[in-house]
Write a protein that holds these residues in place. Structure first.
Motif, short mmCIF file in Angstrom:
data_model
loop_
_atom_site.label_atom_id
_atom_site.label_comp_id
_atom_site.label_asym_id
_atom_site.label_seq_id
_atom_site.Cartn_x
_atom_site.Cartn_y
_atom_site.Cartn_z
N SER A 87 63.93 25.10 55.66
CA SER A 87 64.78 25.57 54.57
C SER A 87 64.63 27.06 54.28
O SER A 87 65.33 27.59 53.41
CB SER A 87 64.45 24.78 53.29
N THR A 115 73.48 25.48 44.08
CA THR A 115 73.23 24.05 43.96
C THR A 115 73.74 23.26 45.17
O THR A 115 73.15 22.25 45.55
CB THR A 115 73.87 23.48 42.68
N TRP A 118 71.13 23.82 47.79
CA TRP A 118 69.95 23.04 47.38
C TRP A 118 70.15 21.56 47.68
O TRP A 118 69.25 20.90 48.22
CB TRP A 118 69.73 23.27 45.88
N LEU A 122 68.06 19.23 50.23
CA LEU A 122 67.39 18.11 49.58
C LEU A 122 67.75 16.78 50.22
O LEU A 122 66.89 15.92 50.43
CB LEU A 122 67.75 18.09 48.09
N VAL A 167 61.48 21.55 47.70
CA VAL A 167 62.77 22.11 48.09
C VAL A 167 63.24 23.14 47.05
O VAL A 167 63.75 24.21 47.40
CB VAL A 167 63.83 21.00 48.26
N SER A 168 63.05 22.83 45.78
CA SER A 168 63.46 23.74 44.71
C SER A 168 62.67 25.05 44.76
O SER A 168 63.22 26.13 44.51
CB SER A 168 63.28 23.06 43.34
N ILE A 171 64.16 27.10 47.64
CA ILE A 171 65.43 27.70 47.25
C ILE A 171 65.21 28.87 46.29
O ILE A 171 65.88 29.92 46.38
CB ILE A 171 66.36 26.65 46.60
N LEU A 244 65.82 25.74 39.39
CA LEU A 244 67.24 25.85 39.74
C LEU A 244 67.96 26.87 38.85
O LEU A 244 68.72 27.71 39.35
CB LEU A 244 67.92 24.48 39.61
N SER A 247 66.82 30.26 39.84
CA SER A 247 67.40 30.64 41.14
C SER A 247 68.81 31.19 40.96
O SER A 247 69.17 32.21 41.55
CB SER A 247 67.42 29.44 42.08
#
Length: 258
Positions: A87, A115, A118, A122, A167-168, A171, A244, A247
């Protein structure tokens, strides 16, 4: 429609990069390694020449909970590294090459852009991790004893929260820097730092996301969901939302500044 278009683009890109093949395969491999190797360890020792005469090795009798936790431990180390690597260029790569500027010239929402990317990462990470845990559960049931399917689903749901956080984080760092390798480094470094802080201040950070695996083990052993696991899940979900939002804000600020 805008969000769906970006999301579909990312899915196609992941297919072209063969991520939908190698990421699940790696997860299945690392999750299956412990159940198989621990069960066949005596045969493996004999196959490589055995031990010196008179040597006795008493192997512990592993329970299903012990083995499934070994698999989760492998995913938490090697698996998280795989997720960070696959990622790391999701946004940073496009920012570095200028592709993101071309996309955002059109009336594309910054929130939709972040998003959708993301969600695409995800989806791959969760499916790959779920398949890995499923493979481990399969071998655990065959080789070590029964672990209910209901418990498997609970493990996937709660451990999935940890994967969502990883993952967040990736990102978030994708929006912060333009070098993919640095994104992966910062993601792993942050996870290691969180683990160290949680270990040092264990009495204060009982609901730290790094404790999810420990509480999952308690859930498997005692058969019910500990209150600590519920609290940890809430904190993890809150951190995901914060990451998020941060980001989107950072990405918008940097792009407008450029």
């Amino acid at each position: 429609m805008q969000w769906i278009t970006i999301f579909q683009k990312e899915l196609v890109e992941n297919v072209r990069n063969v991520k939908w093949v190698w990421v699940p395969l790696v997860m299945i491999l690392i999750a299956s390694l412990d159940p198989i190797s621990n069960y066949y360890l005596p045969q493996i020792i004999d196959a490589v020449g055995g031990m010196p005469e008179g040597t006795e090795i008493k192997l512990p009798e592993f329970k299903p909970a012990d083995i499934i936790m070994m698999s989760l431990s492998q995913i938490s180390s090697i698996g998280v590294l795989v997720i960070a690597l696959m990622s790391m260029g999701t946004i940073a790569g496009e920012r570095k090459s200028g592709v993101s500027e071309l996309i955002l010239v059109k009336p594309v929402s910054y929130a939709n852009y972040i998003t959708a990317k993301w969600a695409s990462v995800l989806l791959l990470a969760l499916i790959a991790t779920g398949l890995g845990i499923l493979a481990s559960w399969y071998y655990v049931n065959i080789l070590f004893g029964e672990l209910s399917f209901d418990m498997l689903l609970k493990i996937i749901v709660f451990y999935g929260l940890w994967i969502i956080l990883v993952v967040s984080l990736s990102i978030f760092y994708n929006t912060l820097v333009k070098i993919p390798g640095l994104v992966a480094f910062l993601t792993i470094a942050t996870i290691l730092l969180m683990k160290a802080v949680t270990t040092v201040f264990a009495h204060l950070l009982e609901w730290s996301p790094n404790n999810i695996s420990r509480y999952i083990h308690e859930m498997i052993v005692f058969g019910n969901i500990p209150s600590e696991l519920t609290g940890t899940s809430i904190i993890t979900a809150a951190m995901v939302i914060i990451l998020l939002v941060a980001s989107i804000f950072i990405f918008k600020t940097k792009e407008m500044a450029d």
